[in-house]
Scaffold this motif. Structure first.
Motif, mmCIF file in Angstrom:
data_model
loop_
_atom_site.group_PDB
_atom_site.id
_atom_site.type_symbol
_atom_site.label_atom_id
_atom_site.label_comp_id
_atom_site.label_asym_id
_atom_site.label_seq_id
_atom_site.Cartn_x
_atom_site.Cartn_y
_atom_site.Cartn_z
ATOM 1 N N GLU A 119 90.213 -25.669 117.050
ATOM 2 C CA GLU A 119 91.122 -26.393 117.941
ATOM 3 C C GLU A 119 90.770 -27.882 117.993
ATOM 4 O OE1 GLU A 119 94.122 -27.413 120.595
ATOM 5 O OE2 GLU A 119 93.920 -25.555 119.463
ATOM 6 N N GLN A 120 89.489 -28.193 118.117
ATOM 7 C CA GLN A 120 89.059 -29.600 118.145
ATOM 8 C C GLN A 120 89.407 -30.291 116.833
ATOM 9 O OE1 GLN A 120 84.942 -28.716 118.886
ATOM 10 N NE2 GLN A 120 85.085 -29.231 121.067
ATOM 11 N N ALA A 121 89.149 -29.619 115.724
ATOM 12 C CA ALA A 121 89.447 -30.198 114.408
ATOM 13 C C ALA A 121 90.942 -30.450 114.268
ATOM 14 C CB ALA A 121 88.949 -29.281 113.294
ATOM 15 N N PHE A 122 91.747 -29.489 114.677
ATOM 16 C CA PHE A 122 93.198 -29.623 114.560
ATOM 17 C C PHE A 122 93.705 -30.795 115.396
ATOM 18 C CE2 PHE A 122 97.657 -28.502 114.803
ATOM 19 C CZ PHE A 122 97.907 -27.935 113.554
ATOM 20 N N LEU A 123 93.219 -30.900 116.630
ATOM 21 C CA LEU A 123 93.617 -32.015 117.493
ATOM 22 C C LEU A 123 93.222 -33.356 116.878
ATOM 23 C CD1 LEU A 123 92.654 -30.580 121.006
ATOM 24 C CD2 LEU A 123 94.982 -31.044 120.182
ATOM 25 N N ARG A 124 91.993 -33.447 116.382
ATOM 26 C CA ARG A 124 91.522 -34.696 115.778
ATOM 27 C C ARG A 124 92.320 -35.033 114.520
ATOM 28 N NH1 ARG A 124 88.461 -35.569 111.585
ATOM 29 N NH2 ARG A 124 87.673 -33.434 111.527
ATOM 30 N N LEU A 125 92.509 -34.051 113.654
ATOM 31 C CA LEU A 125 93.206 -34.309 112.389
ATOM 32 C C LEU A 125 94.668 -34.674 112.601
ATOM 33 C CD1 LEU A 125 91.570 -31.583 110.150
ATOM 34 C CD2 LEU A 125 91.320 -34.071 109.931
ATOM 35 N N THR A 126 95.340 -34.008 113.527
ATOM 36 C CA THR A 126 96.736 -34.396 113.776
ATOM 37 C C THR A 126 96.806 -35.797 114.377
ATOM 38 O OG1 THR A 126 96.734 -33.170 115.884
ATOM 39 C CG2 THR A 126 97.664 -32.054 113.937
ATOM 40 N N SER A 127 95.858 -36.142 115.216
ATOM 41 C CA SER A 127 95.831 -37.493 115.777
ATOM 42 C C SER A 127 95.599 -38.540 114.686
ATOM 43 C CB SER A 127 94.745 -37.594 116.849
ATOM 44 O OG SER A 127 94.657 -38.902 117.347
ATOM 45 N N VAL A 128 94.594 -38.291 113.836
ATOM 46 C CA VAL A 128 94.241 -39.248 112.773
ATOM 47 C C VAL A 128 95.317 -39.315 111.693
ATOM 48 C CG1 VAL A 128 92.597 -39.642 110.879
ATOM 49 C CG2 VAL A 128 91.756 -39.079 113.155
ATOM 50 N N GLU A 129 95.834 -38.171 111.294
ATOM 51 C CA GLU A 129 96.772 -38.108 110.171
ATOM 52 C C GLU A 129 98.232 -38.334 110.574
ATOM 53 O OE1 GLU A 129 96.068 -37.082 106.624
ATOM 54 O OE2 GLU A 129 94.177 -37.946 107.285
ATOM 55 N N LEU A 130 98.590 -37.953 111.811
ATOM 56 C CA LEU A 130 99.984 -38.037 112.242
ATOM 57 C C LEU A 130 100.205 -39.030 113.379
ATOM 58 C CD1 LEU A 130 100.782 -34.204 112.261
ATOM 59 C CD2 LEU A 130 101.095 -35.846 110.384
ATOM 60 N N GLY A 131 99.118 -39.523 113.966
ATOM 61 C CA GLY A 131 99.243 -40.484 115.053
ATOM 62 C C GLY A 131 99.514 -39.844 116.401
ATOM 63 N N GLN A 132 99.492 -38.509 116.464
ATOM 64 C CA GLN A 132 99.726 -37.789 117.716
ATOM 65 C C GLN A 132 99.016 -36.447 117.639
ATOM 66 O OE1 GLN A 132 103.859 -37.486 118.801
ATOM 67 N NE2 GLN A 132 103.473 -35.911 120.308
ATOM 68 N N GLU A 133 98.422 -36.040 118.742
ATOM 69 C CA GLU A 133 97.738 -34.751 118.787
ATOM 70 C C GLU A 133 98.737 -33.605 118.921
ATOM 71 O OE1 GLU A 133 94.901 -34.657 121.969
ATOM 72 O OE2 GLU A 133 93.417 -35.777 120.826
ATOM 73 N N TYR A 134 98.481 -32.556 118.157
ATOM 74 C CA TYR A 134 99.217 -31.302 118.275
ATOM 75 C C TYR A 134 98.196 -30.181 118.378
ATOM 76 C CZ TYR A 134 103.309 -33.922 116.727
ATOM 77 O OH TYR A 134 104.321 -34.847 116.625
ATOM 78 N N SER A 135 98.516 -29.168 119.149
ATOM 79 C CA SER A 135 97.630 -28.026 119.334
ATOM 80 C C SER A 135 97.763 -27.064 118.164
ATOM 81 C CB SER A 135 97.990 -27.309 120.633
ATOM 82 O OG SER A 135 97.368 -26.053 120.690
ATOM 83 N N ILE A 136 96.660 -26.443 117.797
ATOM 84 C CA ILE A 136 96.675 -25.440 116.745
ATOM 85 C C ILE A 136 97.567 -24.263 117.119
ATOM 86 C CG2 ILE A 136 94.651 -24.110 117.487
ATOM 87 C CD1 ILE A 136 93.785 -24.123 114.485
ATOM 88 N N ALA A 137 97.735 -24.026 118.420
ATOM 89 C CA ALA A 137 98.593 -22.935 118.887
ATOM 90 C C ALA A 137 100.061 -23.177 118.552
ATOM 91 C CB ALA A 137 98.419 -22.741 120.389
#
Length: 149
Positions: free
Chosen positions: A59-77
């Motif tokens: 979950e932490q990795a997904f939040l970080r990667l979506t923030s870094v790669e997409l500019g916005q956090e998304y939940s793995i759920a």
């Protein structure tokens, strides 16, 4: 936790890396690809994604990667797990002295994103592609195509 450069080189040369790839689709079914500016796969169009860091849960990795790669956090759920994939490269982030091996967890996420607002650290340009276009393109990396075969 990020590693020092020489330690990270030793890790990449010696072990597989674990990463998450983000297969981003818009509501029209098009796929978001970025033109990679770094090795491996430099110069190819590829899905966004990145490594899972030590002591980072999914979950932490997904939040970080979506923030870094997409500019916005998304939940793995909010994503659909597509399964595990293997990526092998003859080069690595620092050159061609050793290969890179990734064990990749593929996740699909449907969101409408304005490509003009995306970060440019890993990708020099972004484009929405139809699945047919990306499968028939010589500039889209095979590892990206594999998500759609």
């Amino acid at each position: 936790m990020k590693l020092e450069l020489e330690t990270f080189k030793t890790v990449v040369a010696s072990t597989p890396l674990v990463s998450i790839d983000l297969i981003i689709k818009n509501k029209q079914g098009q796929v978001l690809l970025g033109e990679r500016t770094n090795r491996p796969a430099k110069g190819y169009w590829f899905v966004p994604g990145g490594r899972i860091l030590k002591d980072e849960n999914f979950e932490q990795a997904f939040l970080r990667l979506t923030s870094v790669e997409l500019g916005q956090e998304y939940s793995i759920a909010s994503a659909t797990f597509l399964g595990p994939y293997q990526h092998f490269y003859t080069d690595n982030f620092s050159g061609t002295d050793f290969s890179t091996h990734y064990v990749v967890l593929g996740y699909e996420l449907t969101v409408d994103i304005d490509i003009n607002d995306l970060p440019v650290e890993q990708h020099g340009a972004y484009q929405w592609w139809s699945v047919e276009e990306l499968l028939n393109s010589e500039v889209v990396h095979q590892h990206t195509k594999d998500y759609f075969l």
